[in-house]
Design a protein around this motif. Structure first.
Motif, mmCIF file in Angstrom:
data_model
loop_
_atom_site.group_PDB
_atom_site.id
_atom_site.type_symbol
_atom_site.label_atom_id
_atom_site.label_comp_id
_atom_site.label_asym_id
_atom_site.label_seq_id
_atom_site.Cartn_x
_atom_site.Cartn_y
_atom_site.Cartn_z
ATOM 1 N N GLU A 1 5.317 2.299 -9.939
ATOM 2 C CA GLU A 1 4.728 1.410 -8.939
ATOM 3 C C GLU A 1 4.905 1.950 -7.519
ATOM 4 O O GLU A 1 4.108 1.630 -6.628
ATOM 5 C CB GLU A 1 5.346 0.017 -9.038
ATOM 6 C CG GLU A 1 4.580 -1.012 -8.228
ATOM 7 C CD GLU A 1 5.321 -2.317 -8.109
ATOM 8 O OE1 GLU A 1 4.669 -3.346 -7.883
ATOM 9 O OE2 GLU A 1 6.562 -2.307 -8.211
ATOM 10 N N ARG B 1 1.889 3.828 -6.896
ATOM 11 C CA ARG B 1 0.733 2.923 -6.889
ATOM 12 C C ARG B 1 0.620 2.212 -5.545
ATOM 13 O O ARG B 1 -0.467 2.098 -4.973
ATOM 14 C CB ARG B 1 0.858 1.897 -8.014
ATOM 15 C CG ARG B 1 0.666 2.460 -9.411
ATOM 16 C CD ARG B 1 0.588 1.333 -10.425
ATOM 17 N NE ARG B 1 0.585 1.808 -11.795
ATOM 18 C CZ ARG B 1 -0.507 2.228 -12.438
ATOM 19 N NH1 ARG B 1 -1.660 2.238 -11.809
ATOM 20 N NH2 ARG B 1 -0.416 2.626 -13.693
ATOM 21 N N ARG B 2 1.744 1.718 -5.040
ATOM 22 C CA ARG B 2 1.721 1.005 -3.755
ATOM 23 C C ARG B 2 1.355 1.939 -2.608
ATOM 24 O O ARG B 2 0.675 1.548 -1.661
ATOM 25 C CB ARG B 2 3.086 0.357 -3.482
ATOM 26 C CG ARG B 2 3.417 -0.826 -4.363
ATOM 27 C CD ARG B 2 4.483 -1.692 -3.718
ATOM 28 N NE ARG B 2 5.617 -0.879 -3.250
ATOM 29 C CZ ARG B 2 6.728 -0.678 -3.946
ATOM 30 N NH1 ARG B 2 6.858 -1.227 -5.147
ATOM 31 N NH2 ARG B 2 7.702 0.051 -3.457
ATOM 32 N N LYS C 1 0.625 -2.130 -14.352
ATOM 33 C CA LYS C 1 0.447 -1.794 -12.942
ATOM 34 C C LYS C 1 1.493 -2.398 -12.019
ATOM 35 O O LYS C 1 1.631 -1.964 -10.878
ATOM 36 C CB LYS C 1 -0.952 -2.242 -12.477
ATOM 37 C CG LYS C 1 -2.086 -1.464 -13.137
ATOM 38 C CD LYS C 1 -3.425 -1.868 -12.575
ATOM 39 C CE LYS C 1 -4.548 -1.045 -13.190
ATOM 40 N NZ LYS C 1 -5.876 -1.400 -12.628
ATOM 41 N N THR C 2 2.218 -3.396 -12.459
ATOM 42 C CA THR C 2 3.204 -4.037 -11.583
ATOM 43 C C THR C 2 4.596 -3.912 -12.180
ATOM 44 O O THR C 2 4.772 -3.883 -13.401
ATOM 45 C CB THR C 2 2.868 -5.526 -11.385
ATOM 46 O OG1 THR C 2 2.979 -6.220 -12.648
ATOM 47 C CG2 THR C 2 1.452 -5.695 -10.847
ATOM 48 N N SER C 3 5.589 -3.871 -11.295
ATOM 49 C CA SER C 3 6.973 -3.781 -11.762
ATOM 50 C C SER C 3 7.393 -5.060 -12.487
ATOM 51 O O SER C 3 8.205 -5.020 -13.417
ATOM 52 C CB SER C 3 7.912 -3.518 -10.581
ATOM 53 O OG SER C 3 7.804 -4.552 -9.616
#
Length: 226
Positions: free
Chosen positions: A71, A74-75, A150-152
């Motif tokens: 992530e 990704r961020r 896609k998210t922690s």
């Protein structure tokens, strides 16, 4: 040694950023509070130490730290650049190894202190091995889900659900119900040895499978970017 510690600190700082100190303080507070209470209460067993002082911090602190393995990129919007690196597997694996290594060293230290406090009355080697296997399993598990979700938060929830699905082996306590004295300071006796061996074998096999499936995903970056 200094270079290894510097690399470990840099890797953790990259992974956690400003949250590194928060995680460190929370870890010290959780372990210190529970462990101090156990030291003051003579009735507590070493089983409780492994469960509450070793295993619980792995789940409430170690696993959330591992959940952001991918992530971070990704961020930052640079996941495609990270995946184009020729050493992309080592790039993400190094982060998982760093967090798992911290959990191993911490678990070893706490079990060693308990072993000495209890007069060497339970098998220390099997406890050390269990800590290594559980830490490696959590690292591989988080990496497996991090390359798919896609998210922690999603990675953390999926990892917890997987650990619960394997709870018979994941939550196995390597400290036996009965203490056998210093002559049993290596491995459990026959009545506990089978359960411990099965637990290590299942978690070890799951760790290898999860890592290879994560590596397979990393070799197909188009699936992660889409």
């Amino acid at each position: 040694m200094k270079n290894a510690l510097r690399t470990l600190r840099t890797t953790l700082d990259l992974l956690l950023g400003k949250r590194l100190r928060l995680f460190a303080v929370a870890d010290v507070l959780v372990i210190g509070w529970v462990f101090l209470g156990m030291l003051l209460d003579a009735g507590d067993e070493p089983q409780a130490v492994y469960r509450e002082v070793v295993l619980v911090p792995m789940l409430i602190l170690g696993l959330p730290a591992l959940s952001g393995l991918v992530e971070v990129e990704r961020r930052a919007g640079c996941l495609d650049l990270a995946l184009s690196s020729p050493a992309v597997e080592r790039y993400f694996l190094r982060r998982a190894v760093a967090v798992s290594l911290v959990m191993v060293l911490q678990g070893w230290l706490l079990m060693l202190v308990t072993w000495l406090r209890e007069g060497r009355s339970f098998p220390l080697v099997s406890c050390f091995a269990q800590v290594v296997v559980v830490s490696a399993f959590l690292g591989a598990l988080a990496l497996f889900w991090a390359v798919r979700l896609k998210t922690s938060g999603g990675v953390w929830l999926a990892s917890v659900a997987t650990a619960v699905a394997l709870q018979r082996w994941f939550f196995h306590n390597p400290v036996p119900d009965r203490h056998f004295g210093i002559h049993a300071a290596l491995f459990p006796r026959e009545e506990a040895l089978l359960d411990w061996t099965v637990s290590v074998a299942v978690l070890g096999s799951a760790t290898v499978l999860l890592y290879f499936y994560a590596r397979r995903r990393l070799r197909r970056p188009e699936l992660m970017i889409a």
